[in-house]
Scaffold this motif. Structure first.
Motif, PDB file in Angstrom:
ATOM      1  N   LEU A   1      28.397 -23.462  47.796  1.00  0.00           N
ATOM      2  CA  LEU A   1      29.550 -24.008  48.723  1.00  0.00           C
ATOM      3  C   LEU A   1      30.665 -24.463  47.827  1.00  0.00           C
ATOM      4  CD1 LEU A   1      30.148 -24.630  51.566  1.00  0.00           C
ATOM      5  CD2 LEU A   1      29.401 -26.848  51.172  1.00  0.00           C
ATOM      6  N   GLU A   2      31.848 -24.160  48.014  1.00  0.00           N
ATOM      7  CA  GLU A   2      33.098 -24.786  47.098  1.00  0.00           C
ATOM      8  C   GLU A   2      33.670 -25.748  47.776  1.00  0.00           C
ATOM      9  OE1 GLU A   2      36.260 -22.057  45.304  1.00  0.00           O
ATOM     10  OE2 GLU A   2      37.425 -22.939  47.128  1.00  0.00           O
ATOM     11  N   VAL A   3      33.745 -26.857  46.858  1.00  0.00           N
ATOM     12  CA  VAL A   3      34.488 -28.097  47.356  1.00  0.00           C
ATOM     13  C   VAL A   3      35.948 -28.024  47.114  1.00  0.00           C
ATOM     14  CG1 VAL A   3      34.286 -30.530  47.297  1.00  0.00           C
ATOM     15  CG2 VAL A   3      32.268 -29.303  47.056  1.00  0.00           C
ATOM     16  N   GLN A   4      36.678 -28.067  48.047  1.00  0.00           N
ATOM     17  CA  GLN A   4      38.252 -28.416  47.893  1.00  0.00           C
ATOM     18  C   GLN A   4      38.417 -29.877  47.996  1.00  0.00           C
ATOM     19  OE1 GLN A   4      40.222 -25.505  50.678  1.00  0.00           O
ATOM     20  NE2 GLN A   4      39.425 -23.765  49.474  1.00  0.00           N
TER      21      GLN A   4
ATOM     22  N   LEU B   1      26.605 -29.633  43.951  1.00  0.00           N
ATOM     23  CA  LEU B   1      27.914 -28.882  44.251  1.00  0.00           C
ATOM     24  C   LEU B   1      28.613 -28.824  42.892  1.00  0.00           C
ATOM     25  CD1 LEU B   1      28.719 -30.414  47.908  1.00  0.00           C
ATOM     26  CD2 LEU B   1      27.652 -28.156  47.305  1.00  0.00           C
ATOM     27  N   ASN B   2      28.776 -27.727  42.313  1.00  0.00           N
ATOM     28  CA  ASN B   2      29.488 -27.554  41.150  1.00  0.00           C
ATOM     29  C   ASN B   2      30.679 -26.686  40.989  1.00  0.00           C
ATOM     30  OD1 ASN B   2      27.630 -28.918  39.658  1.00  0.00           O
ATOM     31  ND2 ASN B   2      26.370 -27.241  39.672  1.00  0.00           N
ATOM     32  N   ARG B   3      31.171 -26.158  42.193  1.00  0.00           N
ATOM     33  CA  ARG B   3      32.347 -25.300  42.478  1.00  0.00           C
ATOM     34  C   ARG B   3      33.041 -26.194  43.288  1.00  0.00           C
ATOM     35  NH1 ARG B   3      31.418 -19.599  45.228  1.00  0.00           N
ATOM     36  NH2 ARG B   3      33.545 -19.629  44.358  1.00  0.00           N
ATOM     37  N   ILE B   4      34.269 -26.807  42.062  1.00  0.00           N
ATOM     38  CA  ILE B   4      35.337 -27.807  42.753  1.00  0.00           C
ATOM     39  C   ILE B   4      36.316 -27.101  42.599  1.00  0.00           C
ATOM     40  CG2 ILE B   4      35.858 -29.945  42.572  1.00  0.00           C
ATOM     41  CD1 ILE B   4      33.361 -30.845  41.452  1.00  0.00           C
ATOM     42  N   ALA B   5      37.321 -26.967  43.564  1.00  0.00           N
ATOM     43  CA  ALA B   5      38.754 -26.622  43.347  1.00  0.00           C
ATOM     44  C   ALA B   5      39.746 -28.000  43.771  1.00  0.00           C
ATOM     45  CB  ALA B   5      38.873 -25.351  44.670  1.00  0.00           C
ATOM     46  N   PHE B   6      40.638 -28.143  42.783  1.00  0.00           N
ATOM     47  CA  PHE B   6      41.734 -29.165  43.119  1.00  0.00           C
ATOM     48  C   PHE B   6      42.600 -28.394  44.034  1.00  0.00           C
ATOM     49  CE2 PHE B   6      39.521 -30.527  39.270  1.00  0.00           C
ATOM     50  CZ  PHE B   6      39.119 -31.818  39.554  1.00  0.00           C
ATOM     51  N   VAL B   7      42.850 -29.039  45.088  1.00  0.00           N
ATOM     52  CA  VAL B   7      44.060 -28.656  46.045  1.00  0.00           C
ATOM     53  C   VAL B   7      45.314 -29.328  45.766  1.00  0.00           C
ATOM     54  CG1 VAL B   7      44.745 -28.143  48.087  1.00  0.00           C
ATOM     55  CG2 VAL B   7      42.373 -27.883  47.529  1.00  0.00           C
ATOM     56  N   ALA B   8      46.477 -28.695  45.475  1.00  0.00           N
ATOM     57  CA  ALA B   8      48.032 -29.369  45.314  1.00  0.00           C
ATOM     58  C   ALA B   8      48.732 -28.844  46.120  1.00  0.00           C
ATOM     59  CB  ALA B   8      48.116 -28.910  43.870  1.00  0.00           C
TER      60      ALA B   8
END
Length: 141
Positions: A100-103, A127-134
């Motif tokens: 699972l990707e975490v935004q 949870l290692n898939r982390i996306a920074f949302v800007a």
């Protein structure tokens, strides 16, 4: 025509000096390599995440939105949760889908320490898939 050796009158003298040109070339190449790689080895992160020209949400097949509000509140999707319950929910989500990707959305005024703590919770849960949302910058800026 005669073929034969050219005779030397005196034997060649041995070279008594080291040619420094290749050594200097190697040293300059190493200097350039270290000058380029030294800034990449720093451990500090200088991030200004709130605005980006390429601020688009990725098309991940499965993701969950996590937000950190200016007052320190934690949002999992649209639900505001206290920290202990938030960590339990993260662990449950990681068990059901470890890919699972975490935004991650964090307000500009949130201290970096809180963001780092949240990232630690995410990684502890698995949870290692982390996306920074800007957000995209406003046109007037």
């Amino acid at each position: 025509m005669s073929f034969g050796r050219l005779e030397r009158r005196d034997p060649p003298n041995p070279m008594g000096e080291i040619n420094m040109t290749p050594l200097i070339d190697v040293m300059l190449v190493l200097l350039v390599i270290f000058m380029i790689t030294a800034p990449l080895m720093s451990t500090s992160l200088r991030l200004d995440l709130p605005e980006s020209q390429a601020a688009t949400v990725s098309e991940a097949p499965a993701f969950i939105a996590v937000a950190l509000t200016p007052d320190g509140g934690l949002l999992l999707g649209d639900e505001r949760l206290p920290p202990p319950l938030f960590q339990q929910r993260l662990a449950a989500l990681a068990k059901t889908n470890p890919q699972l990707e975490v935004q991650l959305r964090a307000d500009k005024t949130v201290p970096y320490g809180q963001v780092a703590e949240l990232i630690g919770w995410l990684q502890t849960a698995g949870l290692n898939r982390i996306a920074f949302v800007a957000e995209a910058p406003t046109p007037g800026r």
